[in-house]
Write an enzyme that holds these catalytic residues in place. Sequence first.
Site, short mmCIF file in Angstrom:
data_model
loop_
_atom_site.label_atom_id
_atom_site.label_comp_id
_atom_site.label_asym_id
_atom_site.label_seq_id
_atom_site.Cartn_x
_atom_site.Cartn_y
_atom_site.Cartn_z
N CYS A 183 0.86 -1.18 0.00
CA CYS A 183 0.00 0.00 0.00
C CYS A 183 0.90 1.23 0.00
O CYS A 183 2.11 1.12 -0.16
CB CYS A 183 -0.94 -0.01 1.20
SG CYS A 183 -0.09 -0.07 2.79
N THR A 184 0.32 2.41 0.18
CA THR A 184 1.09 3.65 0.04
C THR A 184 2.21 3.77 1.06
O THR A 184 3.37 3.95 0.72
CB THR A 184 0.16 4.87 0.15
OG1 THR A 184 -0.90 4.75 -0.80
CG2 THR A 184 0.93 6.16 -0.13
#
EC number: 1.14.-.-
Length: 309
Positions: A183-184
């Site tokens: 994810c980010t």
Amino acid sequence: MTPSAPSQPVRVAALYRFARLDAFGELRAPLAAFCRGRGVKGTLLLAHEGINGTVAGGEAAIADLIEHIETIDGLAGLEVKYSVAAAMPFHRMKVRLKREIVTMGVEDIDPATSAGTYVAPADWNALISEPGTIVVDTRNAYEVSIGTFKGAVDPATASFRDFPAWVEAHRADFEGRKVAMFCTGGIRCEKATAYVRSLGFEDVFHLKGGILKYLEEVPAEQSLWQGECFVFDERVSVSHGLAEGEAELCRACRHPVTASELTSPKYATGVSCPHCFDARSDEDRKRYAERQRQVALAEARGKGPHIGS
């Protein structure tokens, strides 16, 4: 619309920590005052399960804030990713109380004790290149649309709340395979891997520090990342070395717009983009155009960014 640039680059810190915070509500006012007193802007989320947020300010101010948060019982060992912005990417400082610091909506998931195995950015390419590894992007579809890892599966979710249902529908794809999630900044992966492990899968891994840490540490010529990484501030996206990307944000639908999409006849600044043009009426676009005109007028008068932009 990007706020006016200060004389020095702004330091941006994306941070989180899963930890039991029984009295998290009592932290709200002191944290907000600490940040505002040092010119720090952004958003911090507090919940029973920990802290999450992205903030920006001067280098000394951000250093003071991180040091301060780490003195709070349970929050030592913050996961922090630093980057810089040419201008302040936030309009105000907010500290919010939430049920979850990243909302998945599943009870009794404890990432602090049950998340998957961390994989350092330097080792990530080898893992996701292994035959049989399923690589899952845990972000939402609008984020994935401007960049992801080569060969990654896009669950096409509208929100993280949709992720558990997607996993349930694709359990057979996980059987007997290594599962690599990203994810980010790392926080969604912690919860996503904890959830997948709760279903009985053991070979579950996630990228430590998320895409941001990978783009910071892995040279572009060795990278398996394709495109740009969406970020939740006025920079919109970053690329290798955490340089500001070329994507912009459609102010009509809040969807990121790539450099190539900016040339589309369906794109008009503040009015429409290829993602929302067919879903909006001419009356909607007329209203958005008037709002954009007000934004331009505010800037021309030297009043800085129009908050509604």
